[in-house]
Motif scaffolding. Structure first.
Motif, PDB file in Angstrom:
ATOM      1  N   UNK A   1     -52.606  55.256 -10.004  1.00  0.00           N
ATOM      2  CA  UNK A   1     -53.440  55.314 -11.202  1.00  0.00           C
ATOM      3  C   UNK A   1     -52.726  54.827 -12.449  1.00  0.00           C
ATOM      4  N   UNK A   2     -51.587  54.173 -12.273  1.00  0.00           N
ATOM      5  CA  UNK A   2     -50.809  53.659 -13.399  1.00  0.00           C
ATOM      6  C   UNK A   2     -51.152  52.185 -13.632  1.00  0.00           C
ATOM      7  N   UNK A   3     -50.885  51.714 -14.834  1.00  0.00           N
ATOM      8  CA  UNK A   3     -51.072  50.306 -15.152  1.00  0.00           C
ATOM      9  C   UNK A   3     -50.055  49.470 -14.377  1.00  0.00           C
ATOM     10  N   UNK A   4     -50.391  48.206 -14.114  1.00  0.00           N
ATOM     11  CA  UNK A   4     -49.516  47.319 -13.357  1.00  0.00           C
ATOM     12  C   UNK A   4     -48.143  47.192 -14.018  1.00  0.00           C
ATOM     13  N   UNK A   5     -48.103  47.007 -15.328  1.00  0.00           N
ATOM     14  CA  UNK A   5     -46.824  46.898 -16.040  1.00  0.00           C
ATOM     15  C   UNK A   5     -45.995  48.163 -15.927  1.00  0.00           C
ATOM     16  N   UNK A   6     -46.654  49.300 -15.933  1.00  0.00           N
ATOM     17  CA  UNK A   6     -45.958  50.586 -15.783  1.00  0.00           C
ATOM     18  C   UNK A   6     -45.337  50.690 -14.399  1.00  0.00           C
ATOM     19  N   UNK A   7     -46.074  50.258 -13.391  1.00  0.00           N
ATOM     20  CA  UNK A   7     -45.553  50.271 -12.020  1.00  0.00           C
ATOM     21  C   UNK A   7     -44.305  49.404 -11.932  1.00  0.00           C
ATOM     22  N   UNK A   8     -44.384  48.209 -12.484  1.00  0.00           N
ATOM     23  CA  UNK A   8     -43.237  47.299 -12.437  1.00  0.00           C
ATOM     24  C   UNK A   8     -42.029  47.905 -13.145  1.00  0.00           C
ATOM     25  N   UNK A   9     -42.235  48.524 -14.287  1.00  0.00           N
ATOM     26  CA  UNK A   9     -41.095  49.097 -15.010  1.00  0.00           C
ATOM     27  C   UNK A   9     -40.536  50.319 -14.281  1.00  0.00           C
TER      28      UNK A   9
ATOM     29  N   UNK B   1     -44.190  49.273   1.720  1.00  0.00           N
ATOM     30  CA  UNK B   1     -44.456  47.843   1.639  1.00  0.00           C
ATOM     31  C   UNK B   1     -45.674  47.459   0.817  1.00  0.00           C
ATOM     32  N   UNK B   2     -46.120  48.354  -0.058  1.00  0.00           N
ATOM     33  CA  UNK B   2     -47.274  48.025  -0.889  1.00  0.00           C
ATOM     34  C   UNK B   2     -46.873  47.047  -1.989  1.00  0.00           C
ATOM     35  N   UNK B   3     -47.814  46.213  -2.389  1.00  0.00           N
ATOM     36  CA  UNK B   3     -47.524  45.339  -3.524  1.00  0.00           C
ATOM     37  C   UNK B   3     -47.796  46.108  -4.816  1.00  0.00           C
ATOM     38  N   UNK B   4     -47.426  45.506  -5.935  1.00  0.00           N
ATOM     39  CA  UNK B   4     -47.511  46.205  -7.217  1.00  0.00           C
ATOM     40  C   UNK B   4     -48.945  46.633  -7.542  1.00  0.00           C
ATOM     41  N   UNK B   5     -49.912  45.778  -7.269  1.00  0.00           N
ATOM     42  CA  UNK B   5     -51.308  46.106  -7.563  1.00  0.00           C
ATOM     43  C   UNK B   5     -51.781  47.298  -6.722  1.00  0.00           C
ATOM     44  N   UNK B   6     -51.369  47.344  -5.458  1.00  0.00           N
ATOM     45  CA  UNK B   6     -51.741  48.471  -4.598  1.00  0.00           C
ATOM     46  C   UNK B   6     -51.094  49.759  -5.095  1.00  0.00           C
ATOM     47  N   UNK B   7     -49.855  49.675  -5.545  1.00  0.00           N
ATOM     48  CA  UNK B   7     -49.172  50.857  -6.077  1.00  0.00           C
ATOM     49  C   UNK B   7     -49.894  51.348  -7.328  1.00  0.00           C
ATOM     50  N   UNK B   8     -50.331  50.423  -8.159  1.00  0.00           N
ATOM     51  CA  UNK B   8     -51.084  50.802  -9.357  1.00  0.00           C
ATOM     52  C   UNK B   8     -52.363  51.542  -8.966  1.00  0.00           C
TER      53      UNK B   8
ATOM     54  N   UNK C   1     -32.824  62.360  -7.036  1.00  0.00           N
ATOM     55  CA  UNK C   1     -32.427  62.431  -8.446  1.00  0.00           C
ATOM     56  C   UNK C   1     -33.405  61.698  -9.367  1.00  0.00           C
ATOM     57  N   UNK C   2     -34.209  60.819  -8.802  1.00  0.00           N
ATOM     58  CA  UNK C   2     -35.140  60.042  -9.619  1.00  0.00           C
ATOM     59  C   UNK C   2     -36.284  60.909 -10.120  1.00  0.00           C
ATOM     60  N   UNK C   3     -36.821  60.572 -11.291  1.00  0.00           N
ATOM     61  CA  UNK C   3     -38.043  61.245 -11.729  1.00  0.00           C
ATOM     62  C   UNK C   3     -39.168  60.962 -10.727  1.00  0.00           C
ATOM     63  N   UNK C   4     -40.098  61.878 -10.643  1.00  0.00           N
ATOM     64  CA  UNK C   4     -41.171  61.800  -9.646  1.00  0.00           C
ATOM     65  C   UNK C   4     -41.899  60.456  -9.680  1.00  0.00           C
ATOM     66  N   UNK C   5     -42.243  59.965 -10.869  1.00  0.00           N
ATOM     67  CA  UNK C   5     -43.019  58.724 -10.938  1.00  0.00           C
ATOM     68  C   UNK C   5     -42.221  57.529 -10.424  1.00  0.00           C
ATOM     69  N   UNK C   6     -40.915  57.503 -10.680  1.00  0.00           N
ATOM     70  CA  UNK C   6     -40.077  56.411 -10.173  1.00  0.00           C
ATOM     71  C   UNK C   6     -39.876  56.529  -8.662  1.00  0.00           C
ATOM     72  N   UNK C   7     -39.639  57.746  -8.183  1.00  0.00           N
ATOM     73  CA  UNK C   7     -39.446  57.970  -6.743  1.00  0.00           C
ATOM     74  C   UNK C   7     -40.704  57.570  -5.974  1.00  0.00           C
ATOM     75  N   UNK C   8     -41.855  57.931  -6.508  1.00  0.00           N
ATOM     76  CA  UNK C   8     -43.129  57.579  -5.883  1.00  0.00           C
ATOM     77  C   UNK C   8     -43.305  56.062  -5.838  1.00  0.00           C
ATOM     78  N   UNK C   9     -43.070  55.393  -6.954  1.00  0.00           N
ATOM     79  CA  UNK C   9     -43.266  53.943  -7.022  1.00  0.00           C
ATOM     80  C   UNK C   9     -42.307  53.198  -6.093  1.00  0.00           C
ATOM     81  N   UNK C  10     -41.031  53.578  -6.092  1.00  0.00           N
ATOM     82  CA  UNK C  10     -40.055  52.868  -5.258  1.00  0.00           C
ATOM     83  C   UNK C  10     -40.321  53.145  -3.776  1.00  0.00           C
ATOM     84  N   UNK C  11     -40.757  54.352  -3.439  1.00  0.00           N
ATOM     85  CA  UNK C  11     -41.068  54.664  -2.044  1.00  0.00           C
ATOM     86  C   UNK C  11     -42.280  53.862  -1.569  1.00  0.00           C
TER      87      UNK C  11
END
Length: 184
Positions: free
Chosen positions: A156-164, A145-152, A129-139
């Motif tokens: 290709x998203x900004x660190x703050x965007x990943x966190x939100x 087990x990636x950290x926020x910087x690795x997810x960014x 049910x999640x939007x693609x960008x949220x599903x990708x980030x949470x997965x």
């Protein structure tokens, strides 16, 4: 890893260099990352299609390993490849079956196993049910087990965007699962 594995102590960057010319090193690289690829694939395309995605990722990896420039960590690059293959699989198949997946046999407590299967099904439905960008980030965060910087880096998203995105995904998942009767 087995004690006699000569590749176990090598960091990924060294193992990648060896894997370009040594099939045994490539196999060691695959063994090192296969479970993580499978977890990520299962979270995005469902457990039934995850094996096919993993196979496609490994074929792609074998073909394109020489294009890995080492500017990011190998695992970051591999997660991006996995995401691309997952999205290709999702485009080829308009719906993701969330029900009817066989559960592994749990001889220790069948009742608990059934409850866990229901929670997994509800979680898979909530993730879908999640939007693609949220599903990708949470997965990437919770399953890989990636950290926020690795997810960014991977997204290709900004660190703050990943966190939100992760915060919004957690909030949405909590609400959806609570409404579905799953309590923390």
């Amino acid at each position: 890893m087995p004690l006699n594995d000569p590749y176990a102590p090598l960091p990924d960057r060294d193992l990648v260099r060896l894997a370009l010319r040594d099939e045994a090193a490539f196999e060691a690289l695959v063994k090192r990352h296969a479970a993580g690829i499978h977890r990520l694939a299962a979270s995005l395309v469902g457990p039934g299609a995850a094996d096919d995605v993993v196979q496609e990722v490994l074929i792609s990896l074998h073909r394109s390993l020489k294009t890995f420039r080492g500017e990011a960590q190998f695992s970051t690059w591999l997660h991006r490849v996995t995401l691309n293959v997952c999205y290709g699989a999702l485009k080829a198949r308009p719906t993701v079956p969330l029900e009817g997946q066989p559960e592994p046999h749990a001889p220790h407590d069948p009742a608990r196993s059934g409850e866990q299967a229901q929670v997994r099904e509800r979680l898979a439905a909530a993730l879908a049910q999640l939007p693609r960008d949220q599903r990708e980030a949470i997965a990437l965060r919770e399953l890989s087990g990636l950290d926020y910087a690795e997810i960014a880096q991977v997204t290709g998203a900004e660190l703050g965007t990943v966190k939100s995105r992760i915060a919004r995904a957690r909030t949405a998942l909590r609400a959806w699962l609570t409404n579905a009767g799953v309590t923390p």
